[in-house]
Design an enzyme around this catalytic site. Structure first.
Site, PDB file in Angstrom:
ATOM      1  N   SER A 157      45.994  18.750  27.248  1.00  0.00           N
ATOM      2  CA  SER A 157      47.219  18.762  26.455  1.00  0.00           C
ATOM      3  C   SER A 157      47.338  17.502  25.609  1.00  0.00           C
ATOM      4  O   SER A 157      46.820  16.455  25.961  1.00  0.00           O
ATOM      5  CB  SER A 157      48.438  18.881  27.369  1.00  0.00           C
ATOM      6  OG  SER A 157      49.601  18.866  26.577  1.00  0.00           O
ATOM      7  N   LYS A 212      48.632  23.699  33.749  1.00  0.00           N
ATOM      8  CA  LYS A 212      48.737  23.571  32.288  1.00  0.00           C
ATOM      9  C   LYS A 212      49.711  24.622  31.732  1.00  0.00           C
ATOM     10  O   LYS A 212      50.506  24.343  30.830  1.00  0.00           O
ATOM     11  CB  LYS A 212      47.345  23.721  31.644  1.00  0.00           C
ATOM     12  CG  LYS A 212      47.361  23.836  30.110  1.00  0.00           C
ATOM     13  CD  LYS A 212      47.778  22.544  29.472  1.00  0.00           C
ATOM     14  CE  LYS A 212      47.944  22.457  27.995  1.00  0.00           C
ATOM     15  NZ  LYS A 212      47.626  23.396  27.029  1.00  0.00           N
ATOM     16  N   HIS A 215      53.138  23.485  32.436  1.00  0.00           N
ATOM     17  CA  HIS A 215      53.410  22.404  31.472  1.00  0.00           C
ATOM     18  C   HIS A 215      53.888  23.000  30.144  1.00  0.00           C
ATOM     19  O   HIS A 215      54.887  22.579  29.573  1.00  0.00           O
ATOM     20  CB  HIS A 215      52.145  21.561  31.258  1.00  0.00           C
ATOM     21  CG  HIS A 215      52.172  20.751  29.993  1.00  0.00           C
ATOM     22  ND1 HIS A 215      51.914  21.315  28.750  1.00  0.00           N
ATOM     23  CD2 HIS A 215      52.456  19.461  29.759  1.00  0.00           C
ATOM     24  CE1 HIS A 215      52.040  20.389  27.819  1.00  0.00           C
ATOM     25  NE2 HIS A 215      52.371  19.249  28.400  1.00  0.00           N
ATOM     26  N   ASN A 216      53.161  24.000  29.664  1.00  0.00           N
ATOM     27  CA  ASN A 216      53.527  24.599  28.379  1.00  0.00           C
ATOM     28  C   ASN A 216      54.881  25.298  28.466  1.00  0.00           C
ATOM     29  O   ASN A 216      55.670  25.253  27.521  1.00  0.00           O
ATOM     30  CB  ASN A 216      52.459  25.601  27.926  1.00  0.00           C
ATOM     31  CG  ASN A 216      51.241  24.905  27.363  1.00  0.00           C
ATOM     32  OD1 ASN A 216      50.939  23.782  27.760  1.00  0.00           O
ATOM     33  ND2 ASN A 216      50.536  25.548  26.472  1.00  0.00           N
ATOM     34  N   GLU A 219      57.450  22.772  28.248  1.00  0.00           N
ATOM     35  CA  GLU A 219      57.516  22.351  26.839  1.00  0.00           C
ATOM     36  C   GLU A 219      58.446  23.297  26.058  1.00  0.00           C
ATOM     37  O   GLU A 219      59.280  22.843  25.271  1.00  0.00           O
ATOM     38  CB  GLU A 219      56.085  22.385  26.287  1.00  0.00           C
ATOM     39  CG  GLU A 219      55.916  21.982  24.854  1.00  0.00           C
ATOM     40  CD  GLU A 219      54.448  22.151  24.441  1.00  0.00           C
ATOM     41  OE1 GLU A 219      53.549  21.678  25.159  1.00  0.00           O
ATOM     42  OE2 GLU A 219      54.217  22.777  23.388  1.00  0.00           O
TER      43      GLU A 219
HETATM   44  P1  NBP Z   1      40.293  27.364  18.178  1.00  0.00           P
HETATM   45  O1  NBP Z   1      41.140  27.906  19.257  1.00  0.00           O
HETATM   46  O2  NBP Z   1      40.665  27.641  16.763  1.00  0.00           O
HETATM   47  O3  NBP Z   1      38.786  27.879  18.424  1.00  0.00           O
HETATM   48  C1  NBP Z   1      37.759  27.522  17.524  1.00  0.00           C
HETATM   49  C2  NBP Z   1      36.442  27.510  18.228  1.00  0.00           C
HETATM   50  O4  NBP Z   1      36.222  28.746  18.912  1.00  0.00           O
HETATM   51  C3  NBP Z   1      35.303  27.376  17.223  1.00  0.00           C
HETATM   52  O5  NBP Z   1      34.303  26.614  17.821  1.00  0.00           O
HETATM   53  C4  NBP Z   1      34.851  28.819  17.032  1.00  0.00           C
HETATM   54  O6  NBP Z   1      33.518  28.928  16.632  1.00  0.00           O
HETATM   55  C5  NBP Z   1      34.984  29.319  18.439  1.00  0.00           C
HETATM   56  N1  NBP Z   1      35.043  30.777  18.540  1.00  0.00           N
HETATM   57  C6  NBP Z   1      35.949  31.647  18.097  1.00  0.00           C
HETATM   58 BR1  NBP Z   1      37.424  31.231  17.091  1.00  0.00          BR
HETATM   59  N2  NBP Z   1      35.670  32.909  18.399  1.00  0.00           N
HETATM   60  C7  NBP Z   1      34.522  32.839  19.090  1.00  0.00           C
HETATM   61  C8  NBP Z   1      33.708  33.819  19.701  1.00  0.00           C
HETATM   62  N3  NBP Z   1      34.035  35.105  19.683  1.00  0.00           N
HETATM   63  N4  NBP Z   1      32.576  33.406  20.325  1.00  0.00           N
HETATM   64  C9  NBP Z   1      32.257  32.105  20.362  1.00  0.00           C
HETATM   65  N5  NBP Z   1      33.001  31.106  19.806  1.00  0.00           N
HETATM   66  C10 NBP Z   1      34.113  31.481  19.176  1.00  0.00           C
HETATM   67  O7  NBP Z   1      40.086  25.781  18.336  1.00  0.00           O
HETATM   68  P2  NBP Z   1      41.063  24.636  18.865  1.00  0.00           P
HETATM   69  O8  NBP Z   1      42.396  24.706  18.214  1.00  0.00           O
HETATM   70  O9  NBP Z   1      40.269  23.393  18.781  1.00  0.00           O
HETATM   71  O10 NBP Z   1      41.277  25.011  20.402  1.00  0.00           O
HETATM   72  C11 NBP Z   1      40.203  25.100  21.328  1.00  0.00           C
HETATM   73  C12 NBP Z   1      40.785  25.516  22.675  1.00  0.00           C
HETATM   74  O11 NBP Z   1      41.700  24.513  23.097  1.00  0.00           O
HETATM   75  C13 NBP Z   1      41.581  26.820  22.619  1.00  0.00           C
HETATM   76  O12 NBP Z   1      41.450  27.499  23.839  1.00  0.00           O
HETATM   77  C14 NBP Z   1      43.012  26.352  22.454  1.00  0.00           C
HETATM   78  O13 NBP Z   1      43.941  27.288  22.947  1.00  0.00           O
HETATM   79  C15 NBP Z   1      42.994  25.081  23.297  1.00  0.00           C
HETATM   80  N6  NBP Z   1      43.981  24.059  22.925  1.00  0.00           N
HETATM   81  C16 NBP Z   1      44.304  23.838  21.630  1.00  0.00           C
HETATM   82  C17 NBP Z   1      45.246  22.851  21.309  1.00  0.00           C
HETATM   83  C18 NBP Z   1      45.601  22.556  19.878  1.00  0.00           C
HETATM   84  O14 NBP Z   1      46.537  21.752  19.669  1.00  0.00           O
HETATM   85  N7  NBP Z   1      44.918  23.128  18.905  1.00  0.00           N
HETATM   86  C19 NBP Z   1      45.832  22.101  22.337  1.00  0.00           C
HETATM   87  C20 NBP Z   1      45.443  22.339  23.658  1.00  0.00           C
HETATM   88  C21 NBP Z   1      44.516  23.327  23.937  1.00  0.00           C
HETATM   89  P3  NBP Z   1      33.175  29.099  15.060  1.00  0.00           P
HETATM   90  O15 NBP Z   1      33.319  27.743  14.470  1.00  0.00           O
HETATM   91  O16 NBP Z   1      31.799  29.609  15.066  1.00  0.00           O
HETATM   92  O17 NBP Z   1      34.190  30.068  14.504  1.00  0.00           O
END
Ligand code: NBP
Length: 511
Positions: A157, A212, A215-216, A219
């Site tokens: 988080s 987690k 936590h959300n 939030e």
């Molecule tokens: P995203 O949730 O947008 O995911 C992007 C990544 O997932 C890229 O590497 C993409 O690869 C890959 N991907 C996808 Br989309 N579909 C796929 C598939 N079918 N097979 C394999 N890879 C795939 O990225 P993020 O916002 O960095 O979040 C990553 C994780 O962390 C998520 O689970 C999210 O819920 C969690 N999270 C996010 C935050 C936040 O603030 N953003 C906070 C806390 C947790 P590609 O580049 O080839 O499309």
């Protein structure tokens, strides 16, 4: 000058080339401490954070071109290395392999696990840092255990900034993995107080992702409470945005000191390109990604009254009915001609106390849910450690969580935060203000689902006798569902209320 034979020169040259090759091999093979798959916002920032703390990270992504882009831009000049394939990535890892997945939750995680399994050896570790559903984590944990692989589901988080400079990390799963992860995880996590990391082992199976999720949910509750305070200031006290910003800044120097109060003050102050406040121009239709809803569903599933998070989720649902509300606003009226005539400064303090008391209720409910899940799944959760994990790095970070940690330090078996001396006194001190705010808001027609449900919960929790005796009688009257007598709990009896019912009763169970 001494002359060397051609053969001797060739031999030395071959030796040097062999040495260079071997050095290159060891520098490209088994040199990375950990790998991370998923080069979106969270993955990239977490890699750079690990790099800052001296760990060599191997980066990989489904779309491999993003590995090159990352190495040539954000990771340029760092020790981060890249991989062209999963096989290439695994070959570059020290043993046991440690691989973090930070990809879209759901099928993408299973797909990567399926591809990694044939490349790994017993004792290797896969960590899912995405927002996975805790039941998926439990399932993955069990299936990888059968293959002698260690699976960890870790809540991460703090968003982009947290990932880069210190997130809150909530790892759970196969505990044998923890000694291999502790150093990396606690180094990169946020620190509070005298340097305590906001990361500790949470528990077995999906415990990390469950924590987690809660936590959300909390939030969602915190955000809704702040929105209700804003609504009261705006529509009851008719304050402008700059005045409200000042109040939130002041509140941030009190018990409410937290990231969400801080950003609320900044949002209220924020001016659009035309010099006017941006906030009133934002469409009042809230989005959600599901973790608040999952918390509310779990609460219903495990019979825990987590009412505030539930109301916060429903408040978002109601807000999203924008078109319907616009239509309703033309025909449904609220109280007419009711104006606030009280002391503005006093009422602002009342709102602050109502927010604080409601927040205590929300956290008490969240910890009740954690306690129930621990019972349900046989997890041994350390509630003080969880409060510390949320104390810094994450979206709900606040001074208040330090107080919760202290409460669990005083009594690790604490049944409810409301039974802790500090929190019971705090709620007591806020009570009159809280009731004034709720009654004023109701009279003025302001929706305050979280303030009101928190107060109802408090009143319900503190009542020795609730009207559920009537409820039980009704159930027995129409459905022969039986009831217990106060004088004889545990024994269920049926009464023939009408004189023409039978003696047969329905079986007794709790839904
Ligand atoms: P995203 O949730 O947008 O995911 C992007 C990544 O997932 C890229 O590497 C993409 O690869 C890959 N991907 C996808 Br989309 N579909 C796929 C598939 N079918 N097979 C394999 N890879 C795939 O990225 P993020 O916002 O960095 O979040 C990553 C994780 O962390 C998520 O689970 C999210 O819920 C969690 N999270 C996010 C935050 C936040 O603030 N953003 C906070 C806390 C947790 P590609 O580049 O080839 O499309």
């Amino acid at each position: 000058m001494r002359k060397f034979s051609r053969d001797r020169i060739t031999a030395v040259k071959t030796l040097i080339e062999t040495l260079i090759f071997e050095r290159n091999q060891t520098s490209t093979m088994a040199q990375a401490d950990i790998a991370l798959i998923g080069l979106a916002v969270m993955g990239q920032n977490l890699i750079l954070n690990m790099n800052d703390h001296g760990f060599v990270v191997c980066a990989f992504n489904r779309t491999v071109s993003k590995v090159h882009d990352f190495l040539n831009n954000e990771a340029k000049g760092t020790k981060v290395i890249g991989a062209e394939s999963l096989k290439d990535m695994v070959s570059k890892l020290k043993k046991p392999c440690r691989i973090i997945l930070l990809v879209k939750a759901g099928q993408a995680v299973d797909d990567f696990i399926d591809k990694l399994v044939p490349l790994l050896e017993p004792g290797d570790i896969i960590i899912d840092g995405g927002n996975s559903e805790y039941r998926d984590t439990t399932r993955r944990c069990k299936s990888l255990k059968e293959k002698n692989l260690l699976f960890v589901g870790s809540g991460v988080s703090g968003g982009e900034d947290g990932a880069r400079y210190g997130p809150s990390l909530m790892p759970g799963g196969h505990k044998d993995a923890w000694p291999h992860l502790k150093d990396i995880f606690q180094s990169i996590a946020a620190k509070v107080g005298t340097g305590e990391p906001c990361c500790d082992w949470v528990g077995d199976e999906g415990a990390g992702h469950f924590v987690k999720m809660v936590h959300n949910g909390i939030e969602y509750g915190d955000m809704q409470l702040i929105c209700e305070a804003y609504h009261l200031m705006k529509d009851v006290l008719c304050m402008n945005h700059d005045e409200m910003a000042q109040v939130f800044e002041q509140w941030n120097k009190t018990e409410l000191d937290s990231f969400l109060i801080e950003i609320t003050a900044n949002i209220l102050k924020f001016k659009d390109a035309d010099g006017t406040n941006l906030l009133p121009k934002i469409r009042d239709s809230a989005g959600q990604k599901g973790t608040g809803k999952w918390t509310a569903i779990s609460a219903l599933e495990y019979g825990t009254p987590v009412t505030l998070i539930g109301e916060a989720v429903f408040a978002r649902c109601l807000s999203s009915l924008k078109d319907e509300r616009v239509q309703a606003s033309k025909s449904l009226s609220g109280p007419q001609g009711v104006k606030f005539t009280g002391n503005k400064a006093q009422f602002l303090e009342d709102i602050r106390k109502a927010l604080y008391a409601s927040k205590i209720i929300s956290y008490a409910q969240g910890f009740m849910l954690l306690r129930q899940a621990a019972l349900e799944f046989g997890w041994s959760l350390n509630y003080g450690a969880i409060a510390l994990m949320w104390r810094g790095g994450c979206i709900i970070r606040s001074v208040f969580l330090g107080k919760i940690k202290e409460a669990f330090d005083r009594n690790p078996e604490l049944q409810s935060l409301l039974l802790d001396s500090f929190f019971s006194k705090a709620v007591q001190d806020c009570q009159d203000s809280w009731r004034r705010v709720v009654s004023t808001g109701v009279q003025q027609g302001i929706p305050m689902p979280s303030f009101t449900t928190a107060l109802s919960f408090y009143d319900g929790y503190r009542h020795e006798m609730l009207p559920a005796n009537l409820l039980q009688a009704q159930r027995d009257y129409f459905g022969a569902h039986t009831y217990e007598l106060l004088s004889n709990p545990g024994t269920f009896i049926h009464t023939n209320w009408t004189g023409h019912g039978g003696k047969v009763s329905s079986s007794s169970y709790n839904a």
